[in-house]
Motif scaffolding. Structure first.
Motif, PDB file in Angstrom:
ATOM      1  N   ARG A 163      63.185 -66.419 -37.670  1.00 26.65           N
ATOM      2  CA  ARG A 163      62.020 -66.347 -38.566  1.00 26.65           C
ATOM      3  C   ARG A 163      61.476 -67.737 -38.908  1.00 26.65           C
ATOM      4  O   ARG A 163      60.297 -67.885 -39.192  1.00 26.65           O
ATOM      5  CB  ARG A 163      62.389 -65.623 -39.859  1.00 26.65           C
ATOM      6  N   LYS A 164      62.344 -68.735 -38.904  1.00 29.20           N
ATOM      7  CA  LYS A 164      61.909 -70.088 -39.249  1.00 29.20           C
ATOM      8  C   LYS A 164      60.838 -70.590 -38.287  1.00 29.20           C
ATOM      9  O   LYS A 164      59.985 -71.378 -38.665  1.00 29.20           O
ATOM     10  CB  LYS A 164      63.097 -71.059 -39.215  1.00 29.20           C
ATOM     11  N   TYR A 166      58.489 -68.862 -36.741  1.00 30.74           N
ATOM     12  CA  TYR A 166      57.298 -68.016 -36.616  1.00 30.74           C
ATOM     13  C   TYR A 166      56.630 -67.804 -37.957  1.00 30.74           C
ATOM     14  O   TYR A 166      57.260 -67.791 -39.003  1.00 30.74           O
ATOM     15  CB  TYR A 166      57.675 -66.639 -36.044  1.00 30.74           C
ATOM     16  N   ILE A 167      55.327 -67.616 -37.883  1.00 31.99           N
ATOM     17  CA  ILE A 167      54.551 -67.208 -39.040  1.00 31.99           C
ATOM     18  C   ILE A 167      54.017 -65.825 -38.708  1.00 31.99           C
ATOM     19  O   ILE A 167      53.316 -65.644 -37.705  1.00 31.99           O
ATOM     20  CB  ILE A 167      53.377 -68.174 -39.322  1.00 31.99           C
ATOM     21  N   VAL A 168      54.358 -64.883 -39.523  1.00 28.92           N
ATOM     22  CA  VAL A 168      53.918 -63.512 -39.284  1.00 28.92           C
ATOM     23  C   VAL A 168      52.826 -63.208 -40.287  1.00 28.92           C
ATOM     24  O   VAL A 168      53.040 -63.249 -41.496  1.00 28.92           O
ATOM     25  CB  VAL A 168      55.093 -62.512 -39.435  1.00 28.92           C
ATOM     26  N   GLN A 169      51.616 -62.911 -39.764  1.00 30.26           N
ATOM     27  CA  GLN A 169      50.494 -62.611 -40.646  1.00 30.26           C
ATOM     28  C   GLN A 169      50.657 -61.195 -41.184  1.00 30.26           C
ATOM     29  O   GLN A 169      51.081 -60.285 -40.482  1.00 30.26           O
ATOM     30  CB  GLN A 169      49.182 -62.754 -39.896  1.00 30.26           C
ATOM     31  N   TRP A 171      52.691 -60.389 -43.501  1.00 33.98           N
ATOM     32  CA  TRP A 171      54.073 -60.196 -43.949  1.00 33.98           C
ATOM     33  C   TRP A 171      54.304 -61.067 -45.160  1.00 33.98           C
ATOM     34  O   TRP A 171      53.993 -62.246 -45.172  1.00 33.98           O
ATOM     35  CB  TRP A 171      55.036 -60.566 -42.824  1.00 33.98           C
ATOM     36  N   THR A 172      54.811 -60.471 -46.191  1.00 30.61           N
ATOM     37  CA  THR A 172      55.124 -61.229 -47.391  1.00 30.61           C
ATOM     38  C   THR A 172      56.566 -61.661 -47.294  1.00 30.61           C
ATOM     39  O   THR A 172      57.458 -60.814 -47.222  1.00 30.61           O
ATOM     40  CB  THR A 172      54.929 -60.358 -48.653  1.00 30.61           C
ATOM     41  N   PRO A 173      56.816 -62.962 -47.248  1.00 31.29           N
ATOM     42  CA  PRO A 173      58.200 -63.420 -47.121  1.00 31.29           C
ATOM     43  C   PRO A 173      59.037 -63.001 -48.322  1.00 31.29           C
ATOM     44  O   PRO A 173      58.525 -62.906 -49.432  1.00 31.29           O
ATOM     45  CB  PRO A 173      58.097 -64.931 -47.028  1.00 31.29           C
ATOM     46  N   ASN A 179      65.791 -65.050 -47.063  1.00 34.79           N
ATOM     47  CA  ASN A 179      65.389 -65.583 -45.755  1.00 34.79           C
ATOM     48  C   ASN A 179      66.502 -66.390 -45.111  1.00 34.79           C
ATOM     49  O   ASN A 179      66.507 -66.603 -43.921  1.00 34.79           O
ATOM     50  CB  ASN A 179      64.140 -66.467 -45.894  1.00 34.79           C
TER      51      ASN A 179
END
Length: 185
Positions: A163-164, A166-169, A171-173, A179
């Motif tokens: 996950r570090k 990537y940025i997933v649009q 998606w609320t971290p 995390n």
């Protein structure tokens, strides 16, 4: 490590020892009487004891029972599924009350004991009291449990590491601790 060490297994045993208990078990045969015959069961039980009938002969006095007539090495939870809570409570009480007056190495009659279905005369052939399990008895299960927990932690760490990058649009971290699970480097 995914394979737990002997020290880790021993520590887990110490941590969980209070929960590592073999429940009591009961082995018995029974004679079943449906609700319609309930008023006569006390008289039948007394005559059965006076005549000294064995369980085979006594069974002819009762009715068929769908789950069978013989139960071997059954825990209270298993018996509850077949007979209901009242039967288990009655069996435990009858066994406790008779323990001082019977030969535990020979079968003996208990009852009548009520169940969800009717009444039962029980020929108790064996009762094993609850006991704490030893480390050798549960080491395999503890090894499996610790290995599973290590695999689960390893997977969570691998996912966190992925996950570090990537940025997933959309998606609320999660919170930062979620995390990066504990134990991950």
């Amino acid at each position: 490590a995914l394979v737990p060490t002997a020290d880790e297994i021993s520590a887990e045993f110490e941590r969980r020892q209070a929960a590592l208990v073999q429940p009591p078990t009961y082995s018995f045969e029974h004679v079943f009487f449906g609700p319609a015959r309930a008023p006569a069961v006390a008289v039948i039980a007394a005559s059965l004891l006076d005549a000294g009938l064995d369980v085979e002969a006594a069974r002819a006095l009762g009715a068929p029972f769908l789950q069978g007539h013989q139960f071997l090495g059954q825990t209270p939870d298993q018996l509850q599924r077949n007979f209901g809570h009242d039967f288990v409570a009655g069996l435990e009480q009858a066994q406790r009350e008779s323990a001082a007056t019977v030969n535990p190495n020979a079968g003996y009659w208990l009852g009548p004991i009520a169940s969800a279905y009717g009444l039962h005369l029980v020929w108790l052939t064996n009762h094993e009291a609850a006991r704490n399990l030893s480390l050798p008895e549960v080491a395999g299960q503890l090894r499996h449990d610790l290995g599973y927990a290590a695999q689960k932690r390893s997977l969570a760490c691998a996912i966190a590491a992925l996950r570090k990058g990537y940025i997933v649009q959309g998606w609320t971290p999660q919170a930062p601790a979620a995390n990066h699970p504990a134990g991950c480097s």
